[in-house]
Design a protein around this motif. Structure first.
Motif, PDB file in Angstrom:
ATOM      1  N   THR A  28     -27.334 -22.350 -41.655  1.00 39.63           N
ATOM      2  CA  THR A  28     -27.092 -23.761 -41.936  1.00 39.63           C
ATOM      3  C   THR A  28     -25.605 -24.021 -42.143  1.00 39.63           C
ATOM      4  N   ALA A  29     -25.060 -24.948 -41.361  1.00 40.92           N
ATOM      5  CA  ALA A  29     -23.628 -25.244 -41.407  1.00 40.92           C
ATOM      6  C   ALA A  29     -23.328 -26.376 -40.433  1.00 40.92           C
ATOM      7  N   VAL A  30     -22.115 -26.869 -40.504  1.00 44.57           N
ATOM      8  CA  VAL A  30     -21.598 -27.726 -39.441  1.00 44.57           C
ATOM      9  C   VAL A  30     -20.969 -26.805 -38.400  1.00 44.57           C
ATOM     10  N   TYR A  31     -21.357 -26.968 -37.160  1.00 45.45           N
ATOM     11  CA  TYR A  31     -20.864 -26.126 -36.067  1.00 45.45           C
ATOM     12  C   TYR A  31     -19.819 -26.896 -35.272  1.00 45.45           C
ATOM     13  N   TYR A  32     -18.699 -26.207 -35.018  1.00 49.22           N
ATOM     14  CA  TYR A  32     -17.579 -26.802 -34.325  1.00 49.22           C
ATOM     15  C   TYR A  32     -17.284 -26.058 -33.035  1.00 49.22           C
ATOM     16  N   CYS A  33     -17.000 -26.820 -32.009  1.00 49.29           N
ATOM     17  CA  CYS A  33     -16.494 -26.278 -30.759  1.00 49.29           C
ATOM     18  C   CYS A  33     -14.969 -26.351 -30.811  1.00 49.29           C
ATOM     19  N   ALA A  34     -14.295 -25.367 -30.226  1.00 54.80           N
ATOM     20  CA  ALA A  34     -12.838 -25.348 -30.270  1.00 54.80           C
ATOM     21  C   ALA A  34     -12.277 -24.650 -29.039  1.00 54.80           C
ATOM     22  N   GLY A  45     -18.731 -25.539 -49.244  1.00 56.29           N
ATOM     23  CA  GLY A  45     -18.085 -24.658 -50.194  1.00 56.29           C
ATOM     24  C   GLY A  45     -17.583 -23.358 -49.623  1.00 56.29           C
ATOM     25  N   LYS A  46     -17.706 -23.187 -48.305  1.00 58.18           N
ATOM     26  CA  LYS A  46     -17.262 -21.940 -47.672  1.00 58.18           C
ATOM     27  C   LYS A  46     -16.170 -22.211 -46.652  1.00 58.18           C
ATOM     28  N   GLU A  47     -15.465 -21.150 -46.281  1.00 58.53           N
ATOM     29  CA  GLU A  47     -14.415 -21.275 -45.272  1.00 58.53           C
ATOM     30  C   GLU A  47     -15.032 -21.377 -43.879  1.00 58.53           C
ATOM     31  N   ARG A  48     -14.239 -21.912 -42.971  1.00 61.65           N
ATOM     32  CA  ARG A  48     -14.681 -21.986 -41.581  1.00 61.65           C
ATOM     33  C   ARG A  48     -14.795 -20.566 -41.042  1.00 61.65           C
ATOM     34  N   GLU A  49     -15.910 -20.295 -40.381  1.00 66.68           N
ATOM     35  CA  GLU A  49     -16.275 -18.936 -39.982  1.00 66.68           C
ATOM     36  C   GLU A  49     -16.413 -18.848 -38.472  1.00 66.68           C
ATOM     37  N   PHE A  50     -15.834 -17.805 -37.904  1.00 67.12           N
ATOM     38  CA  PHE A  50     -15.971 -17.553 -36.472  1.00 67.12           C
ATOM     39  C   PHE A  50     -17.414 -17.217 -36.133  1.00 67.12           C
ATOM     40  N   VAL A  51     -17.903 -17.760 -35.010  1.00 67.74           N
ATOM     41  CA  VAL A  51     -19.277 -17.493 -34.554  1.00 67.74           C
ATOM     42  C   VAL A  51     -19.280 -16.772 -33.212  1.00 67.74           C
ATOM     43  N   ALA A  52     -18.658 -17.377 -32.213  1.00 72.74           N
ATOM     44  CA  ALA A  52     -18.702 -16.794 -30.871  1.00 72.74           C
ATOM     45  C   ALA A  52     -17.585 -17.376 -30.031  1.00 72.74           C
ATOM     46  N   THR A  53     -17.169 -16.621 -29.009  1.00 73.08           N
ATOM     47  CA  THR A  53     -16.138 -17.107 -28.113  1.00 73.08           C
ATOM     48  C   THR A  53     -16.144 -16.315 -26.817  1.00 73.08           C
ATOM     49  N   PHE A  54     -15.443 -16.844 -25.849  1.00 76.98           N
ATOM     50  CA  PHE A  54     -15.134 -16.093 -24.647  1.00 76.98           C
ATOM     51  C   PHE A  54     -13.809 -15.376 -24.865  1.00 76.98           C
ATOM     52  N   SER A  55     -13.750 -14.138 -24.417  1.00 77.55           N
ATOM     53  CA  SER A  55     -12.498 -13.399 -24.514  1.00 77.55           C
ATOM     54  C   SER A  55     -11.560 -13.828 -23.392  1.00 77.55           C
ATOM     55  N   LYS A  76      -5.633 -20.922 -26.544  1.00 77.74           N
ATOM     56  CA  LYS A  76      -5.031 -20.175 -25.443  1.00 77.74           C
ATOM     57  C   LYS A  76      -5.639 -18.768 -25.460  1.00 77.74           C
ATOM     58  N   PRO A  77      -5.998 -18.241 -24.310  1.00 79.82           N
ATOM     59  CA  PRO A  77      -6.841 -17.041 -24.240  1.00 79.82           C
ATOM     60  C   PRO A  77      -6.334 -15.820 -25.003  1.00 79.82           C
ATOM     61  N   LEU A  78      -5.033 -15.640 -25.123  1.00 76.96           N
ATOM     62  CA  LEU A  78      -4.522 -14.416 -25.740  1.00 76.96           C
ATOM     63  C   LEU A  78      -4.321 -14.553 -27.240  1.00 76.96           C
ATOM     64  N   GLU A  79      -4.606 -15.709 -27.781  1.00 80.24           N
ATOM     65  CA  GLU A  79      -4.507 -15.890 -29.227  1.00 80.24           C
ATOM     66  C   GLU A  79      -5.658 -15.163 -29.927  1.00 80.24           C
ATOM     67  N   ILE A  80      -5.497 -14.917 -31.220  1.00 82.48           N
ATOM     68  CA  ILE A  80      -6.518 -14.200 -31.994  1.00 82.48           C
ATOM     69  C   ILE A  80      -7.793 -15.028 -32.033  1.00 82.48           C
ATOM     70  N   PHE A  81      -8.871 -14.497 -31.486  1.00 78.12           N
ATOM     71  CA  PHE A  81     -10.074 -15.283 -31.278  1.00 78.12           C
ATOM     72  C   PHE A  81     -10.796 -15.620 -32.582  1.00 78.12           C
ATOM     73  N   SER A  82     -10.667 -14.803 -33.606  1.00 81.47           N
ATOM     74  CA  SER A  82     -11.439 -15.005 -34.826  1.00 81.47           C
ATOM     75  C   SER A  82     -10.724 -15.860 -35.864  1.00 81.47           C
ATOM     76  N   ASP A  83      -9.483 -16.220 -35.591  1.00 78.63           N
ATOM     77  CA  ASP A  83      -8.694 -17.003 -36.543  1.00 78.63           C
ATOM     78  C   ASP A  83      -8.728 -18.465 -36.142  1.00 78.63           C
ATOM     79  N   TYR A  84      -9.253 -19.315 -37.004  1.00 77.26           N
ATOM     80  CA  TYR A  84      -9.396 -20.723 -36.626  1.00 77.26           C
ATOM     81  C   TYR A  84      -8.022 -21.359 -36.356  1.00 77.26           C
ATOM     82  N   ARG A  85      -6.954 -20.785 -36.908  1.00 79.13           N
ATOM     83  CA  ARG A  85      -5.618 -21.352 -36.686  1.00 79.13           C
ATOM     84  C   ARG A  85      -5.115 -21.114 -35.268  1.00 79.13           C
ATOM     85  N   SER A  86      -5.810 -20.264 -34.520  1.00 84.13           N
ATOM     86  CA  SER A  86      -5.430 -20.022 -33.133  1.00 84.13           C
ATOM     87  C   SER A  86      -5.887 -21.132 -32.207  1.00 84.13           C
TER      88      SER A  86
END
Length: 123
Positions: free
Chosen positions: A90-96, A42-52, A99-109
């Motif tokens: 608690t959630a389903v966790y996705y790896c993604a 019932g929630k939107e996909r949420e940013f967790v962590a990434t490499f810059s 491209k490095p310069l895209e907005i890291f927190s936006d799942y559409r990147s």
């Protein structure tokens, strides 16, 4: 076929730890920045962590200090060490991969996604 495959999810009690892994096949992701997202029912996909873009690590405020993203080398699996887990993790966790310069927190990147792995934290 390009694939990202997550593993390591499961059921854990609050305060416990899990380590997720993400392995790539079909192409090299050495020129991509890898990240983790999660989605609870019932929630939107949420940013967790990434490499810059320069190899630094970026975390959401909700996991900062508890989760660690790591990778030994550019072509090795990416890991997410999750400590001090809470029921709200608690959630389903996705790896993604993006491209490095895209907005890291936006799942559409992100161009490539794994199928997800379920993490359930009981209280």
């Amino acid at each position: 076929q390009v694939q990202l495959v997550e593993s390591g999810g499961g059921l854990v009690q609050a305060g416990g730890s899990l380590r997720l892994s993400c392995a790539a096949s079909g192409r090299t992701f050495s020129n991509y920045a890898m990240g983790w997202f999660r989605q609870a029912p019932g929630k939107e996909r949420e940013f967790v962590a990434t490499f810059s873009w320069n190899g630094g690590r970026i975390y959401s405020d909700s996991v900062k200090g508890r989760f660690t993203i790591s990778r030994d080398n550019a072509n090795d699996p990416v890991h997410l060490q999750m400590n001090s887990l809470k029921p709200e993790d608690t959630a389903v966790y996705y790896c993604a991969a993006r491209k490095p310069l895209e907005i890291f927190s936006d799942y559409r990147s992100y161009d490539y996604w794994g199928q997800g792995t379920q993490v359930t934290v009981s209280s």
